[in-house]
Design a protein around this motif. Structure first.
Motif, PDB file in Angstrom:
ATOM      1  N   PRO A   1       0.832  -1.209   0.000  1.00 40.34           N
ATOM      2  CA  PRO A   1       0.000   0.000   0.000  1.00 40.34           C
ATOM      3  C   PRO A   1       0.866   1.257   0.000  1.00 40.34           C
ATOM      4  O   PRO A   1       1.973   1.260   0.546  1.00 40.34           O
ATOM      5  CB  PRO A   1      -0.810  -0.118   1.285  1.00 40.34           C
ATOM      6  N   LEU A   2       0.356   2.298  -0.612  1.00 41.38           N
ATOM      7  CA  LEU A   2       1.052   3.578  -0.621  1.00 41.38           C
ATOM      8  C   LEU A   2       1.152   4.110   0.806  1.00 41.38           C
ATOM      9  O   LEU A   2       0.215   3.965   1.594  1.00 41.38           O
ATOM     10  CB  LEU A   2       0.292   4.590  -1.480  1.00 41.38           C
ATOM     11  N   THR A   3       2.263   4.743   1.123  1.00 43.27           N
ATOM     12  CA  THR A   3       2.412   5.366   2.430  1.00 43.27           C
ATOM     13  C   THR A   3       1.715   6.723   2.404  1.00 43.27           C
ATOM     14  O   THR A   3       1.421   7.266   1.338  1.00 43.27           O
ATOM     15  CB  THR A   3       3.903   5.585   2.767  1.00 43.27           C
ATOM     16  N   LEU A   4       1.478   7.282   3.583  1.00 46.20           N
ATOM     17  CA  LEU A   4       0.868   8.620   3.640  1.00 46.20           C
ATOM     18  C   LEU A   4       1.751   9.649   2.942  1.00 46.20           C
ATOM     19  O   LEU A   4       1.244  10.545   2.263  1.00 46.20           O
ATOM     20  CB  LEU A   4       0.594   9.036   5.088  1.00 46.20           C
ATOM     21  N   ALA A   5       3.065   9.522   3.072  1.00 48.90           N
ATOM     22  CA  ALA A   5       3.982  10.449   2.394  1.00 48.90           C
ATOM     23  C   ALA A   5       3.843  10.328   0.876  1.00 48.90           C
ATOM     24  O   ALA A   5       3.848  11.338   0.158  1.00 48.90           O
ATOM     25  CB  ALA A   5       5.420  10.196   2.833  1.00 48.90           C
ATOM     26  N   GLU A   6       3.711   9.105   0.387  1.00 50.56           N
ATOM     27  CA  GLU A   6       3.529   8.894  -1.060  1.00 50.56           C
ATOM     28  C   GLU A   6       2.186   9.447  -1.520  1.00 50.56           C
ATOM     29  O   GLU A   6       2.086  10.042  -2.601  1.00 50.56           O
ATOM     30  CB  GLU A   6       3.640   7.401  -1.400  1.00 50.56           C
ATOM     31  N   ILE A   7       1.152   9.250  -0.712  1.00 50.21           N
ATOM     32  CA  ILE A   7      -0.178   9.759  -1.058  1.00 50.21           C
ATOM     33  C   ILE A   7      -0.157  11.286  -1.086  1.00 50.21           C
ATOM     34  O   ILE A   7      -0.705  11.909  -2.010  1.00 50.21           O
ATOM     35  CB  ILE A   7      -1.237   9.211  -0.081  1.00 50.21           C
ATOM     36  N   GLU A   8       0.483  11.893  -0.099  1.00 47.15           N
ATOM     37  CA  GLU A   8       0.594  13.354  -0.074  1.00 47.15           C
ATOM     38  C   GLU A   8       1.305  13.858  -1.333  1.00 47.15           C
ATOM     39  O   GLU A   8       0.833  14.790  -1.994  1.00 47.15           O
ATOM     40  CB  GLU A   8       1.356  13.819   1.165  1.00 47.15           C
ATOM     41  N   ALA A   9       2.435  13.244  -1.665  1.00 48.40           N
ATOM     42  CA  ALA A   9       3.199  13.662  -2.855  1.00 48.40           C
ATOM     43  C   ALA A   9       2.367  13.496  -4.122  1.00 48.40           C
ATOM     44  O   ALA A   9       2.357  14.368  -5.000  1.00 48.40           O
ATOM     45  CB  ALA A   9       4.497  12.857  -2.949  1.00 48.40           C
ATOM     46  N   LEU A  10       1.657  12.383  -4.201  1.00 46.90           N
ATOM     47  CA  LEU A  10       0.797  12.128  -5.351  1.00 46.90           C
ATOM     48  C   LEU A  10      -0.311  13.180  -5.471  1.00 46.90           C
ATOM     49  O   LEU A  10      -0.562  13.710  -6.550  1.00 46.90           O
ATOM     50  CB  LEU A  10       0.182  10.735  -5.167  1.00 46.90           C
ATOM     51  N   ALA A  11      -0.949  13.505  -4.350  1.00 44.24           N
ATOM     52  CA  ALA A  11      -2.032  14.496  -4.353  1.00 44.24           C
ATOM     53  C   ALA A  11      -1.494  15.876  -4.734  1.00 44.24           C
ATOM     54  O   ALA A  11      -2.113  16.604  -5.520  1.00 44.24           O
ATOM     55  CB  ALA A  11      -2.707  14.539  -2.983  1.00 44.24           C
ATOM     56  N   ARG A  12      -0.348  16.226  -4.187  1.00 39.46           N
ATOM     57  CA  ARG A  12       0.258  17.533  -4.512  1.00 39.46           C
ATOM     58  C   ARG A  12       0.557  17.619  -6.010  1.00 39.46           C
ATOM     59  O   ARG A  12       0.281  18.636  -6.652  1.00 39.46           O
ATOM     60  CB  ARG A  12       1.528  17.753  -3.697  1.00 39.46           C
ATOM     61  N   THR A  13       1.119  16.550  -6.564  1.00 38.81           N
ATOM     62  CA  THR A  13       1.431  16.518  -7.997  1.00 38.81           C
ATOM     63  C   THR A  13       0.157  16.564  -8.838  1.00 38.81           C
ATOM     64  O   THR A  13       0.076  17.301  -9.821  1.00 38.81           O
ATOM     65  CB  THR A  13       2.255  15.254  -8.337  1.00 38.81           C
ATOM     66  N   ALA A  14      -0.854  15.796  -8.439  1.00 43.48           N
ATOM     67  CA  ALA A  14      -2.109  15.738  -9.200  1.00 43.48           C
ATOM     68  C   ALA A  14      -2.790  17.108  -9.270  1.00 43.48           C
ATOM     69  O   ALA A  14      -3.424  17.440 -10.271  1.00 43.48           O
ATOM     70  CB  ALA A  14      -3.052  14.713  -8.585  1.00 43.48           C
ATOM     71  N   HIS A  15      -2.671  17.900  -8.201  1.00 44.46           N
ATOM     72  CA  HIS A  15      -3.336  19.206  -8.145  1.00 44.46           C
ATOM     73  C   HIS A  15      -2.383  20.359  -8.472  1.00 44.46           C
ATOM     74  O   HIS A  15      -2.746  21.523  -8.299  1.00 44.46           O
ATOM     75  CB  HIS A  15      -3.943  19.420  -6.750  1.00 44.46           C
ATOM     76  N   GLU A  16      -1.181  20.027  -8.941  1.00 48.94           N
ATOM     77  CA  GLU A  16      -0.181  21.058  -9.230  1.00 48.94           C
ATOM     78  C   GLU A  16      -0.730  22.082 -10.222  1.00 48.94           C
ATOM     79  O   GLU A  16      -1.375  21.728 -11.207  1.00 48.94           O
ATOM     80  CB  GLU A  16       1.089  20.410  -9.800  1.00 48.94           C
ATOM     81  N   GLY A  17      -0.500  23.335  -9.926  1.00 50.70           N
ATOM     82  CA  GLY A  17      -0.978  24.402 -10.807  1.00 50.70           C
ATOM     83  C   GLY A  17      -2.398  24.847 -10.511  1.00 50.70           C
ATOM     84  O   GLY A  17      -2.837  25.880 -11.006  1.00 50.70           O
ATOM     85  N   GLN A  18      -3.141  24.078  -9.698  1.00 51.91           N
ATOM     86  CA  GLN A  18      -4.516  24.455  -9.336  1.00 51.91           C
ATOM     87  C   GLN A  18      -4.479  25.420  -8.158  1.00 51.91           C
ATOM     88  O   GLN A  18      -3.605  25.325  -7.292  1.00 51.91           O
ATOM     89  CB  GLN A  18      -5.338  23.236  -8.921  1.00 51.91           C
ATOM     90  N   THR A  19      -5.449  26.330  -8.142  1.00 51.79           N
ATOM     91  CA  THR A  19      -5.592  27.236  -7.008  1.00 51.79           C
ATOM     92  C   THR A  19      -7.016  27.155  -6.483  1.00 51.79           C
ATOM     93  O   THR A  19      -7.931  26.733  -7.203  1.00 51.79           O
ATOM     94  CB  THR A  19      -5.274  28.693  -7.412  1.00 51.79           C
ATOM     95  N   ASP A  20      -7.188  27.575  -5.242  1.00 50.91           N
ATOM     96  CA  ASP A  20      -8.542  27.608  -4.671  1.00 50.91           C
ATOM     97  C   ASP A  20      -9.222  28.916  -5.086  1.00 50.91           C
ATOM     98  O   ASP A  20      -8.643  29.729  -5.817  1.00 50.91           O
ATOM     99  CB  ASP A  20      -8.500  27.410  -3.153  1.00 50.91           C
ATOM    100  N   LYS A  21     -10.445  29.127  -4.612  1.00 51.71           N
ATOM    101  CA  LYS A  21     -11.206  30.319  -4.993  1.00 51.71           C
ATOM    102  C   LYS A  21     -10.512  31.612  -4.586  1.00 51.71           C
ATOM    103  O   LYS A  21     -10.749  32.658  -5.157  1.00 51.71           O
ATOM    104  CB  LYS A  21     -12.616  30.255  -4.391  1.00 51.71           C
ATOM    105  N   ALA A  22      -9.644  31.527  -3.574  1.00 43.96           N
ATOM    106  CA  ALA A  22      -8.918  32.714  -3.099  1.00 43.96           C
ATOM    107  C   ALA A  22      -7.583  32.893  -3.827  1.00 43.96           C
ATOM    108  O   ALA A  22      -6.838  33.815  -3.525  1.00 43.96           O
ATOM    109  CB  ALA A  22      -8.682  32.607  -1.598  1.00 43.96           C
ATOM    110  N   GLY A  23      -7.291  31.989  -4.762  1.00 42.02           N
ATOM    111  CA  GLY A  23      -6.054  32.091  -5.520  1.00 42.02           C
ATOM    112  C   GLY A  23      -4.844  31.442  -4.865  1.00 42.02           C
ATOM    113  O   GLY A  23      -3.724  31.554  -5.352  1.00 42.02           O
TER     114      GLY A  23
END
Length: 154
Positions: free
Chosen positions: A4-26
């Motif tokens: 299973p993926l570790t929490l660190a791997e999941i965090e890195a994956l999520a950060r990469t998947a959402h790279e370049g995205q911003t929230d409503k506040a920018g």
């Protein structure tokens, strides 16, 4: 079977998947994911719930596919929570809330998500009509989920 993926791997994956995205506040979207994961942790959530917090918007935002989620080296519970908190196009809030309530572990993740989304310091930078609309939307969802009327700290 794959490890299973570790929490660190999941965090890195999520950060990469959402790279370049911003929230409503920018702000970088990863800040929201981190705040929700931390909110789950401080509310006593377990590793499955923290993993789901990192991934809670990934399928909904098309950052990762449903097929990826199905095939990922994640616990079934993490996958179930991610699916439960993933809003579906045209879905009534009542249906969405019922699915969250019916999925073990999902309510805590959604509570942390709502708490961060409704954080007054995040909302303060938005235009008044947007702030009002979102505040009402989050309050309605908290009511549907039978969460206390004022959000807990993110």
């Amino acid at each position: 079977m794959t490890e299973p993926l570790t929490l660190a791997e999941i965090e890195a994956l999520a950060r990469t998947a959402h790279e370049g995205q911003t929230d409503k506040a920018g702000r970088p979207y990863a800040e929201h994911l981190q705040a929700v994961a931390e909110g789950v942790r401080t509310r006593g959530g377990d590793a499955d719930q923290i993993a789901a917090a990192w991934l809670h918007d990934a399928v909904e935002d098309d950052a990762l596919s449903e097929q990826w989620l199905t095939e990922a080296a994640l616990s079934r519970r993490t996958k179930d929570i991610v699916r439960a908190v993933t809003k579906r196009a045209g879905e009534p809030p009542e249906t969405y809330a019922a699915r969250i309530l019916a999925t073990p572990g999902a309510l805590l993740v959604k509570e942390a998500d709502l708490a961060h989304n409704a954080d007054p310091t995040r909302l303060a930078v938005l235009a008044e009509p947007t702030r009002k609309r979102l505040t009402e939307k989050y309050a309605h969802m908290r009511k549907l989920l039978a969460l206390n009327s004022s959000p807990a700290t993110p």
